[in-house]
Design an enzyme around this catalytic site. Structure first.
Site, PDB file in Angstrom:
ATOM      1  N   GLY A  46     -35.965  26.971 -33.561  1.00 26.35           N
ATOM      2  CA  GLY A  46     -34.898  27.691 -34.336  1.00 26.35           C
ATOM      3  C   GLY A  46     -35.574  27.675 -35.860  1.00 26.35           C
ATOM      4  N   ALA A  76     -42.376  22.916 -57.115  1.00 30.10           N
ATOM      5  CA  ALA A  76     -42.521  24.251 -57.803  1.00 30.10           C
ATOM      6  C   ALA A  76     -44.121  24.530 -58.103  1.00 30.10           C
ATOM      7  CB  ALA A  76     -41.850  24.212 -58.974  1.00 30.10           C
ATOM      8  N   GLN A  80     -28.472  38.400 -27.922  1.00 30.35           N
ATOM      9  CA  GLN A  80     -27.325  37.293 -27.748  1.00 30.35           C
ATOM     10  C   GLN A  80     -26.094  38.002 -27.931  1.00 30.35           C
ATOM     11  OE1 GLN A  80     -26.400  33.822 -30.368  1.00 30.35           O
ATOM     12  NE2 GLN A  80     -27.018  32.525 -28.398  1.00 30.35           N
ATOM     13  N   TYR A 106     -17.263  27.374 -28.689  1.00 28.43           N
ATOM     14  CA  TYR A 106     -16.733  28.816 -28.673  1.00 28.43           C
ATOM     15  C   TYR A 106     -15.657  29.312 -27.786  1.00 28.43           C
ATOM     16  CZ  TYR A 106     -20.152  29.609 -32.343  1.00 28.43           C
ATOM     17  OH  TYR A 106     -20.946  29.180 -33.555  1.00 28.43           O
ATOM     18  N   GLU A 115     -51.586  17.175 -62.293  1.00 20.19           N
ATOM     19  CA  GLU A 115     -50.788  16.238 -61.984  1.00 20.19           C
ATOM     20  C   GLU A 115     -51.055  15.009 -62.496  1.00 20.19           C
ATOM     21  OE1 GLU A 115     -47.786  14.009 -60.840  1.00 20.19           O
ATOM     22  OE2 GLU A 115     -47.811  16.266 -60.658  1.00 20.19           O
ATOM     23  N   LYS A 138     -36.057  11.179 -43.638  1.00 14.34           N
ATOM     24  CA  LYS A 138     -36.508  12.119 -44.460  1.00 14.34           C
ATOM     25  C   LYS A 138     -38.017  12.290 -44.321  1.00 14.34           C
ATOM     26  CE  LYS A 138     -34.364  14.209 -47.617  1.00 14.34           C
ATOM     27  NZ  LYS A 138     -33.775  13.542 -48.826  1.00 14.34           N
TER      28      LYS A 138
END
Length: 663
Positions: A339, A413, A107, A180, A432, A450
């Site tokens: 992407g 985590a 690109q 741009y 847990e 979400k």
């Protein structure tokens, strides 16, 4: 076999792609060496996506201009700064990409113009087609001369020539897209010229026309030249973008002109249009946060597809393979751009092709590791994939002696630590106290926008099952339990708890987590105390479900601390709140709640708000009491995630990966 159509070949100019997936261009910040070539990180990064089965790799933007708008060659690769070094480093990359049957396009940027990054401007006036306001700074841009336009066009040809020498299969021009420099010429709002580069649409596209003609002249007609193209600008006014569903007068390029432009661009010789909508004045369209719907460009790509015969690429949260398949089968587009999904999982294509869809790690559209870090630190990474753009340096360390690792806490985590340890050959075991894995992903993922947070929690659940990691739910371990257990290493990832305080009538005062999990009903009118990210997202979700919501924030603005790193996310959320009827009080503090009335102290005096409930969203505090009890009892012990320091998903995952990969 369901997705077989997605793995059928397609031609872009003279080049045949093996499947319908392209890696969408994303700025290769941190992937250049000091001499304008690719560093090893960059080479490994793109090769990993080719290895993962992607049909076409489109690099992020590279600069080449040595005359008009010079850029630091160590920011992103530059084919004309030191062409020999560029070709040398590119050759290693293109040859390795080709080994996997993938193609790769470079690109090439036509320049920033009025959207130049503020830190790159200095005292030199930024350029533009005309003397117009800069996007970010209170500056008026300098009008670029015709000679400077010609210089950029000439350099396009030179850069493409070196790209072809370096083994690239084609180039993509950046861009009549997102506002741009080439796009500024194409949009009448920005282009006020009266010469051959201004006025009519044909004149405003002359710059883009001369670019493709120059490249074809230097590299041959069979060398593919594609274009990043925004069919609609979504501009309400200077620096003001429109929101989804908002009625507004388009000040930039409207759809009608966009479709005329598409037909002209095809006639000029472009071999494909990589299509989206938006500009930097409305840049939550070009870089869609989770607040945008998935596949948001499809209807625009379909319009373009109906007026051109060249291939149309479609990006924009297209990670759902059913959506991608439907787009190909129903003529929405010819190629699916991935992407951020390829940042999250470079093996997306191979996993989908081989029937392992459930193993694809989801992108959560947080833009913390990608766009946020690109803008703030000139580094491209990924929040959920610590190895993205660091493949060689974060490769899994081989295990010399398998260890039994006890992990307390099944949030991100703890789950990431277990996943990495099991992948390397250790023997982790997770305990847990809740009924499912995911920790704060579960309440955080309650809003429909979400949903990918829940998808990530579900992915961890499937991965630990696939890796045969024992998981004990609804099990809370004490110090005594731990000391009686047999293990070599202990990881404490016990998360955090919401901060609370008394307002008097606490029966109807809830935490955001309680409301998000639907443990508490907030009523028809509520006040969210705390205008951080969690508070703002909770307020937006409630308003979208018909609640009357007020946000009370003690600081002078919302999301003043710990907000989204990416401005596209932050700016869109800030705009969505009033758009959805949410009242916002800043520099205000709640002082009491009784009989359905909240008392708030503001700069203008005391204010009374009638509400059915009050939702506290004033932060979290580390829950590390078990670690403190065991710190001097266990030889090898680690503290992870929010239990160590309350932060975001990215750092919980990254820290867990770093330590777990070296145990």
């Amino acid at each position: 076999m369901k997705y077989k159509k997605l793995f059928s070949p397609v031609k872009v100019g003279s080049v045949t792609l093996k499947n319908r997936f392209a890696m969408a261009p994303m700025g290769p910040l941190g992937l250049a060496d000091a001499n304008g070539g690719w560093n090893q990180r960059g080479i490994d990064y793109y090769v990993e996506r080719a290895k993962g089965g992607t049909g076409l790799i489109i690099t992020g933007v590279t600069f080449f201009d040595q005359v008009v708008e010079k850029q630091d060659p160590s920011t992103v690769p530059n084919p004309l700064y030191k062409p020999v070094n560029f070709v040398k480093t590119s050759r290693e990359m293109t040859e390795r990409v080709h080994a996997y049957g993938s193609k790769i396009f470079l690109q090439l940027s036509g320049g920033f113009g009025r959207v130049t990054i503020p830190t790159n401007v200095g005292d030199i006036p930024p350029i533009a087609p005309s003397p117009i306001p800069h996007r970010w700074l209170d500056k008026i841009c300098r009008e670029i001369s015709v000679d400077e336009i010609h210089a950029i066009v000439h350099q396009f040809g030179e850069a493409a020539f070196h790209a072809k020498r370096a083994g690239f299969d084609g180039v993509q021009i950046h861009a009549v897209h997102e506002g741009y420099l080439l796009d500024q010429f194409a949009i009448s709002m920005f282009n006020q010229r009266t010469d051959e580069y201004g006025g009519s649409l044909e004149n405003r596209l002359r710059f883009a026309k001369e670019v493709v003609e120059e490249i074809k002249k230097r590299c041959g007609q069979d060398f593919p030249v594609t274009l990043r193209f925004s069919v609609k600008s979504m501009i309400k006014d200077w620096r003001v973008g429109a929101l989804p569903g908002e009625e507004f007068e388009e000040k930039g390029r409207d759809t009608e002109e966009g479709l005329e432009a598409a037909k002209l661009l095809e006639s000029y010789g472009y071999d494909a249009l990589d299509t989206d909508v938006g500009t930097y004045d409305a840049w939550w369209w070009n870089h869609p946060p989770m607040y945008q719907e998935k596949g948001l460009y499809r209807k625009y790509c379909k319009m373009v597809k109906e007026v051109v015969s060249i291939p149309v690429f479609c990006a924009g949260r297209m990670d759902d393979p059913d959506m991608a398949l439907d787009a190909i089968e129903n003529g929405v587009c010819d190629v699916i751009d991935l992407g951020r999904p390829l940042l999250a999982d470079p093996d997306y294509c191979n996993k989908l092709r081989s029937g392992r869809q459930g193993e694809i790690r989801p992108c959560i559209s947080c833009q913390e590791g990608c766009m946020g870090r690109v803008a703030e630190y000139s580094l491209i990474n990924c929040a959920v994939n610590p190895q993205a753009a660091r493949e060689r340096f974060t490769a899994y360390e081989p295990v010399l002696r398998p260890k039994k690792v006890l992990i307390i806490g099944g949030g991100v985590a703890g789950c990431e630590a277990a996943r990495v340890l099991a992948t390397r050959g250790h023997k982790p075991e997770v305990y847990e106290k809740g009924s499912r894995l995911g920790g704060n992903l579960i309440p955080g993922g309650a809003p429909e926008f979400k949903a990918d947070d829940i998808a990530l929690a579900d992915w961890y659940t499937r991965e630990l099952e696939r890796l045969n990691v024992p998981v004990h739910l609804n099990t809370e371990l004490t110090k005594c339990d731990v000391l009686k257990s047999e293990f070599d290493t202990l990881i404490v990832a016990t998360g955090s708890t919401p901060k609370v305080f008394s307002l008097g009538d606490n029966e109807h005062v809830y935490t955001a987590s309680q409301v998000l999990l639907k443990e508490k009903e907030c009523g028809s009118a509520t006040v969210v105390v705390g205008g951080g990210l969690v508070g703002c997202e909770t307020a937006l979700w409630l308003a979208q479900h018909g609640k009357k919501v007020t946000i009370v924030e003690a600081l002078d603005k919302i999301m003043a601390v710990n907000g989204p790193l990416c401005h596209a996310n932050k700016d869109m959320l800030e705009a969505l709140l009033p758009f959805n009827g949410i009242d916002i009080l800043t520099s205000a503090k709640v002082t009491g709640y009784a009989d359905g009335t909240l008392t708030v102290s503001t700069e203008d005096g005391e204010k009374q708000i009638s509400c059915d409930s009050v939702i506290l969203s004033v932060g979290y505090k580390e829950e590390n009491s078990l670690y403190q009890e065991l710190e001097f009892e266990v030889p090898e012990i680690y503290l992870f995630g929010d239990a160590k320091k309350v932060s975001n998903i990215m750092y919980a995952i990254w820290d867990a990966f770093e330590v777990a990969n070296h145990i």
